[in-house]
Design a protein around this motif. Structure first.
Motif, PDB file in Angstrom:
ATOM      1  N   LYS A 279       0.853  -1.190   0.000  1.00 34.23           N
ATOM      2  CA  LYS A 279       0.000   0.000   0.000  1.00 34.23           C
ATOM      3  C   LYS A 279       0.883   1.231   0.000  1.00 34.23           C
ATOM      4  CE  LYS A 279      -3.748   2.312   2.350  1.00 34.23           C
ATOM      5  NZ  LYS A 279      -4.626   2.394   3.499  1.00 34.23           N
TER       6      LYS A 279
ATOM      7  N   ASN B 230       0.970   5.183   0.930  1.00 36.38           N
ATOM      8  CA  ASN B 230       0.344   6.267   1.668  1.00 36.38           C
ATOM      9  C   ASN B 230       0.980   7.588   1.245  1.00 36.38           C
ATOM     10  OD1 ASN B 230      -1.247   4.468   3.226  1.00 36.38           O
ATOM     11  ND2 ASN B 230       0.500   4.094   4.556  1.00 36.38           N
ATOM     12  N   GLU B 231       0.503   8.683   1.807  1.00 33.42           N
ATOM     13  CA  GLU B 231       1.013  10.001   1.437  1.00 33.42           C
ATOM     14  C   GLU B 231       2.505  10.156   1.741  1.00 33.42           C
ATOM     15  OE1 GLU B 231       0.199  14.702   2.474  1.00 33.42           O
ATOM     16  OE2 GLU B 231      -1.318  13.212   2.958  1.00 33.42           O
ATOM     17  N   ASN B 232       2.949   9.710   2.912  1.00 36.60           N
ATOM     18  CA  ASN B 232       4.344   9.883   3.326  1.00 36.60           C
ATOM     19  C   ASN B 232       5.109   8.584   3.488  1.00 36.60           C
ATOM     20  OD1 ASN B 232       4.215  12.755   3.581  1.00 36.60           O
ATOM     21  ND2 ASN B 232       3.012  12.457   5.436  1.00 36.60           N
ATOM     22  N   SER B 233       4.477   7.446   3.230  1.00 36.62           N
ATOM     23  CA  SER B 233       5.121   6.163   3.490  1.00 36.62           C
ATOM     24  C   SER B 233       4.499   5.060   2.652  1.00 36.62           C
ATOM     25  CB  SER B 233       4.987   5.820   4.974  1.00 36.62           C
ATOM     26  OG  SER B 233       3.609   5.724   5.318  1.00 36.62           O
TER      27      SER B 233
ATOM     28  N   VAL C  81       5.972  -0.263   8.118  1.00 32.51           N
ATOM     29  CA  VAL C  81       5.781   1.021   7.432  1.00 32.51           C
ATOM     30  C   VAL C  81       7.146   1.655   7.212  1.00 32.51           C
ATOM     31  CG1 VAL C  81       4.743   3.315   7.596  1.00 32.51           C
ATOM     32  CG2 VAL C  81       3.538   1.331   8.526  1.00 32.51           C
TER      33      VAL C  81
END
Length: 59
Positions: free
Chosen positions: A21, A23-26, A47
């Motif tokens: 997945k 995400n915005e920062n990770s 993460v």
């Protein structure tokens, strides 16, 4: 920096993982692809911040 995509293999902290997945920062990566993975001592997923990994294989 261009973030990884789902399915890419990334390297971080002397480990590698498959991106599950973005995400915005990770990214969330599955680290069971490592040869030394032992599910009793590590979680299956982790993460990783976009600044902390390098893409080693595109999906």
């Amino acid at each position: 920096m261009i973030p990884a995509n789902v399915g890419d293999i990334v390297a971080f902290n002397d480990m590698k993982g498959k991106v599950e997945k973005v995400n915005e920062n990770s990214v969330i990566v599955d680290i069971t692809i490592n040869d030394d993975f032992d599910e009793h001592e590590m979680f299956e997923k982790t993460v990783v911040n976009h600044k902390r990994y390098k893409i080693i294989s595109d999906s």
